[in-house]
Motif scaffolding. Structure first.
Motif, short mmCIF file in Angstrom:
data_model
loop_
_atom_site.label_atom_id
_atom_site.label_comp_id
_atom_site.label_asym_id
_atom_site.label_seq_id
_atom_site.Cartn_x
_atom_site.Cartn_y
_atom_site.Cartn_z
N CYS A 83 7.65 -6.14 6.83
CA CYS A 83 6.32 -5.56 7.06
C CYS A 83 5.35 -6.63 7.56
O CYS A 83 4.59 -6.40 8.50
N ASP A 84 5.41 -7.80 6.94
CA ASP A 84 4.55 -8.91 7.37
C ASP A 84 4.87 -9.32 8.81
O ASP A 84 3.96 -9.55 9.61
N LEU A 85 6.15 -9.40 9.13
CA LEU A 85 6.56 -9.78 10.48
C LEU A 85 6.16 -8.72 11.51
O LEU A 85 5.73 -9.06 12.62
N LEU A 86 6.26 -7.46 11.14
CA LEU A 86 5.87 -6.38 12.04
C LEU A 86 4.37 -6.41 12.29
O LEU A 86 3.91 -6.29 13.43
N GLU A 87 3.59 -6.59 11.24
CA GLU A 87 2.14 -6.64 11.38
C GLU A 87 1.68 -7.86 12.18
O GLU A 87 0.65 -7.82 12.83
N ALA A 88 2.47 -8.94 12.15
CA ALA A 88 2.16 -10.14 12.93
C ALA A 88 2.62 -10.01 14.38
O ALA A 88 2.35 -10.89 15.20
N GLY A 89 3.33 -8.93 14.69
CA GLY A 89 3.81 -8.72 16.05
C GLY A 89 5.06 -9.52 16.39
O GLY A 89 5.38 -9.70 17.56
N LEU A 90 5.78 -9.99 15.36
CA LEU A 90 6.96 -10.83 15.60
C LEU A 90 8.26 -10.05 15.67
O LEU A 90 9.28 -10.59 16.11
N ILE A 91 8.25 -8.79 15.23
CA ILE A 91 9.44 -7.94 15.31
C ILE A 91 9.03 -6.55 15.77
O ILE A 91 7.86 -6.18 15.72
N THR A 92 10.03 -5.82 16.22
CA THR A 92 9.86 -4.39 16.46
C THR A 92 10.82 -3.67 15.52
O THR A 92 11.85 -4.22 15.14
N ALA A 93 10.46 -2.46 15.15
CA ALA A 93 11.29 -1.67 14.26
C ALA A 93 11.49 -0.29 14.87
O ALA A 93 10.53 0.33 15.32
#
Length: 119
Positions: A83-93
């Protein structure tokens, strides 16, 4: 800290999540596919070492369950980190594709039954 657990881990899982026990989003299931964004956004914060490891693993799409198994952490901890990585724009889900609930083709099923009966 002195010593660690059997895996050599020195950091307790709750410290990886900042003490949080629930994810900030409900997007992730065990089969949600996660992929690292390449190149990473320049404005993104520097990831923790465990998050950086997740990003390296997710260079190719992986399911959340696979990520948790590969980093040897509980799924609940990995989901909070994702969730943290997604909110930082570092991953896509990507969520799993829904399964169609259409009724089966009865004609096809009858042909299969007849074919099996001839065996």
């Amino acid at each position: 800290m002195s010593g660690g657990d059997a895996a050599g881990r020195l950091v307790r899982p709750f410290t990886l999540t900042g003490g949080r026990t629930r994810p900030s989003r409900a997007d992730f299931t065990l089969i949600t596919t996660v992929t690292a964004v390449d190149p990473a956004p320049s404005r993104a914060p520097r990831p923790q070492p465990e998050q950086a490891r997740i990003l390296r693993l997710c260079a190719e799409p992986l399911a959340v369950a696979e990520v948790a198994a590969l980093v040897d952490l509980p799924v609940s901890v990995v989901v909070i980190m994702l969730c943290d990585l997604l909110e930082a724009g570092l991953i896509t889900a990507r969520p799993p594709h829904p399964v169609s609930r259409t009724s089966p083709d009865m004609d096809l099923l009858q042909k299969v039954r007849e074919g099996l009966g001839r065996l």
